[in-house]
Design a protein around this motif. Structure first.
Motif, mmCIF file in Angstrom:
data_model
loop_
_atom_site.group_PDB
_atom_site.id
_atom_site.type_symbol
_atom_site.label_atom_id
_atom_site.label_comp_id
_atom_site.label_asym_id
_atom_site.label_seq_id
_atom_site.Cartn_x
_atom_site.Cartn_y
_atom_site.Cartn_z
ATOM 1 N N VAL A 144 40.130 36.800 33.890
ATOM 2 C CA VAL A 144 41.102 37.831 34.242
ATOM 3 C C VAL A 144 41.922 37.420 35.466
ATOM 4 C CG1 VAL A 144 41.368 40.246 34.927
ATOM 5 C CG2 VAL A 144 39.610 39.614 33.269
ATOM 6 N N ALA A 145 41.268 36.919 36.508
ATOM 7 C CA ALA A 145 41.952 36.508 37.734
ATOM 8 C C ALA A 145 41.065 35.521 38.478
ATOM 9 C CB ALA A 145 42.251 37.718 38.617
ATOM 10 N N THR A 146 41.691 34.574 39.164
ATOM 11 C CA THR A 146 40.943 33.598 39.955
ATOM 12 C C THR A 146 41.750 33.231 41.192
ATOM 13 O OG1 THR A 146 41.911 31.609 38.955
ATOM 14 C CG2 THR A 146 39.981 32.545 37.860
ATOM 15 N N GLY A 147 41.067 32.730 42.190
ATOM 16 C CA GLY A 147 41.769 32.220 43.358
ATOM 17 C C GLY A 147 40.816 31.932 44.500
ATOM 18 N N PRO A 148 41.242 31.017 45.385
ATOM 19 C CA PRO A 148 40.414 30.677 46.539
ATOM 20 C C PRO A 148 40.471 31.782 47.589
ATOM 21 C CG PRO A 148 42.497 29.532 46.692
ATOM 22 C CD PRO A 148 42.488 30.263 45.359
ATOM 23 N N TRP A 149 39.483 31.798 48.452
ATOM 24 C CA TRP A 149 39.503 32.735 49.573
ATOM 25 C C TRP A 149 40.684 32.386 50.468
ATOM 26 C CZ3 TRP A 149 36.825 36.427 47.957
ATOM 27 C CH2 TRP A 149 35.564 36.277 47.379
ATOM 28 N N SER A 150 41.391 33.376 50.959
ATOM 29 C CA SER A 150 42.566 33.133 51.795
ATOM 30 C C SER A 150 42.240 33.146 53.284
ATOM 31 C CB SER A 150 43.659 34.158 51.491
ATOM 32 O OG SER A 150 43.179 35.463 51.690
ATOM 33 N N ASP A 151 40.958 33.341 53.627
ATOM 34 C CA ASP A 151 40.580 33.372 55.041
ATOM 35 C C ASP A 151 40.051 32.035 55.539
ATOM 36 O OD1 ASP A 151 38.108 33.237 53.814
ATOM 37 O OD2 ASP A 151 37.394 35.163 54.577
ATOM 38 N N GLY A 152 40.198 31.000 54.717
ATOM 39 C CA GLY A 152 39.770 29.668 55.135
ATOM 40 C C GLY A 152 38.344 29.317 54.770
ATOM 41 N N GLU A 153 37.572 30.268 54.266
ATOM 42 C CA GLU A 153 36.207 29.968 53.839
ATOM 43 C C GLU A 153 36.267 29.108 52.583
ATOM 44 O OE1 GLU A 153 33.147 30.676 55.199
ATOM 45 O OE2 GLU A 153 34.337 31.310 56.926
ATOM 46 N N PRO A 154 35.380 28.128 52.455
ATOM 47 C CA PRO A 154 35.416 27.237 51.289
ATOM 48 C C PRO A 154 34.763 27.863 50.054
ATOM 49 C CG PRO A 154 33.682 26.556 52.792
ATOM 50 C CD PRO A 154 34.385 27.716 53.434
ATOM 51 N N GLY A 155 35.585 28.487 49.235
ATOM 52 C CA GLY A 155 35.068 29.108 48.029
ATOM 53 C C GLY A 155 36.161 29.855 47.305
ATOM 54 N N ALA A 156 35.766 30.562 46.258
ATOM 55 C CA ALA A 156 36.739 31.275 45.435
ATOM 56 C C ALA A 156 36.083 32.450 44.724
ATOM 57 C CB ALA A 156 37.335 30.321 44.403
ATOM 58 N N LEU A 157 36.927 33.320 44.220
ATOM 59 C CA LEU A 157 36.503 34.466 43.419
ATOM 60 C C LEU A 157 37.125 34.343 42.041
ATOM 61 C CD1 LEU A 157 35.293 37.364 43.047
ATOM 62 C CD2 LEU A 157 37.502 38.207 43.881
ATOM 63 N N LEU A 158 36.312 34.572 41.026
ATOM 64 C CA LEU A 158 36.792 34.637 39.652
ATOM 65 C C LEU A 158 36.389 36.003 39.105
ATOM 66 C CD1 LEU A 158 35.671 31.601 40.268
ATOM 67 C CD2 LEU A 158 36.100 31.261 37.871
#
Length: 95
Positions: A40-54
């Motif tokens: 549905v949606a994906t993207g990396p964290w925008s606060d600089g933390e190394p990771g992402a949400l799917l």
């Protein structure tokens, strides 16, 4: 169909791996034929933390795990940890 929030924590030092496999990773997530699983949606964290949400819709965790296991980031060691949480949207377009 149920929704799931998938949290990727990237492996330490995996920046070169992710850069090298990013196009394949994004192409894989954008594929429309994941069987009964829909990204549905994906993207990396925008606060600089190394990771992402799917955010993914799937009939259950088994199908979701099988689909995520084929992600190029996972196949090439860029993901240190993957956490999956079932999620129930109550407002917004996915509710």
């Amino acid at each position: 169909m149920p929704y799931f929030a998938v949290l990727y924590d990237y492996a330490p030092g995996s920046d070169p791996l992710r850069e090298h496999h990013r196009a394949a990773h994004r192409a894989y997530l954008n594929e429309t034929d994941h069987g009964t699983v829909a990204v549905v949606a994906t993207g990396p964290w925008s606060d600089g933390e190394p990771g992402a949400l799917l955010v993914v819709s799937a009939p259950g965790p088994g199908e979701l795990h099988a689909m995520l296991d084929r992600d190029p980031f996972r196949l090439h060691g860029a993901v240190a940890q993957r956490r999956i949480r079932s999620w129930t949207p109550v407002t917004g377009p996915w509710a």
